[in-house]
Scaffold this motif. Sequence first.
Motif, PDB file in Angstrom:
ATOM      1  N   ILE A 226       0.855  -1.183   0.000  1.00  0.00           N
ATOM      2  CA  ILE A 226       0.000   0.000   0.000  1.00  0.00           C
ATOM      3  C   ILE A 226       0.887   1.228   0.000  1.00  0.00           C
ATOM      4  O   ILE A 226       1.802   1.335   0.812  1.00  0.00           O
ATOM      5  N   THR A 227       0.617   2.138  -0.924  1.00  0.00           N
ATOM      6  CA  THR A 227       1.295   3.428  -0.964  1.00  0.00           C
ATOM      7  C   THR A 227       0.294   4.500  -0.581  1.00  0.00           C
ATOM      8  O   THR A 227      -0.775   4.605  -1.182  1.00  0.00           O
TER       9      THR A 227
ATOM     10  N   TYR B 147       4.238   7.225   1.817  1.00  0.00           N
ATOM     11  CA  TYR B 147       4.525   6.217   2.833  1.00  0.00           C
ATOM     12  C   TYR B 147       4.130   4.860   2.261  1.00  0.00           C
ATOM     13  O   TYR B 147       3.126   4.751   1.558  1.00  0.00           O
ATOM     14  N   ILE B 148       4.922   3.836   2.585  1.00  0.00           N
ATOM     15  CA  ILE B 148       4.686   2.505   2.016  1.00  0.00           C
ATOM     16  C   ILE B 148       4.536   1.478   3.133  1.00  0.00           C
ATOM     17  O   ILE B 148       5.312   1.480   4.096  1.00  0.00           O
ATOM     18  N   PHE B 149       3.526   0.612   2.982  1.00  0.00           N
ATOM     19  CA  PHE B 149       3.229  -0.435   3.962  1.00  0.00           C
ATOM     20  C   PHE B 149       3.113  -1.761   3.216  1.00  0.00           C
ATOM     21  O   PHE B 149       2.494  -1.818   2.155  1.00  0.00           O
ATOM     22  N   THR B 150       3.692  -2.821   3.785  1.00  0.00           N
ATOM     23  CA  THR B 150       3.707  -4.123   3.121  1.00  0.00           C
ATOM     24  C   THR B 150       3.138  -5.202   4.035  1.00  0.00           C
ATOM     25  O   THR B 150       3.510  -5.277   5.206  1.00  0.00           O
ATOM     26  N   GLY B 151       2.249  -6.007   3.482  1.00  0.00           N
ATOM     27  CA  GLY B 151       1.711  -7.154   4.209  1.00  0.00           C
ATOM     28  C   GLY B 151       1.944  -8.428   3.418  1.00  0.00           C
ATOM     29  O   GLY B 151       1.760  -8.450   2.204  1.00  0.00           O
ATOM     30  N   ILE B 152       2.373  -9.470   4.123  1.00  0.00           N
ATOM     31  CA  ILE B 152       2.650 -10.765   3.489  1.00  0.00           C
ATOM     32  C   ILE B 152       1.922 -11.861   4.251  1.00  0.00           C
ATOM     33  O   ILE B 152       1.881 -11.841   5.475  1.00  0.00           O
TER      34      ILE B 152
END
Length: 190
Positions: free
Chosen positions: A119-120, A128-133
Amino acid sequence: MQLVFATNNLNKIREVQALIPNHIKLLSLNDIDCFEDIPETQNTIEGNSIQKAKYVKTHYGYDCFADDTGLEVAILNGAPGVYSARYAGEQRNADDNMDKLLTELRNKTNRNGQFKTVITLQLNNKQYIFTGICEGEITNTKSGASGFGYDPIFKPKGYQQTFAEMDLSLKNRIGHRGKAVLQLVDFLKS
């Protein structure tokens, strides 16, 4: 506060709306009269997420966030990855995509994969950047009627159900998009 979620995918909007606090008004692309296809021409999931968020901010002026998600299968060197939505062609058909992936994994014992969401957020002219795995494995057959995309053939690690067999609250708690959105929500609260 209002934020545009740079998508018209009603399934994604429903998932994200369940996680966003009530004081944040979530707008879709339709809500801002954005009806064109936003370019997704980058060769990474991160790149597409950034491109979509910048596009909405530049062309429509709204603070927004965009996501891009891909299913990365280990034995296929990370494919379908950035091409997950159009893996079986430009028609972007989920059943066609799943059928192609299941065919490619036929007779393979290593079926490990992961969903990755990036997500940007474009907010006050900053990014801002968020990452989910979410790690898991590809099943041999489709199972379940909930969810969308590859959900009927993805079983998260530690669970016996596919995403398509889970209720939305469980999927949001353990899933890739939910993890990324919760990082976004925590950031917005701070």
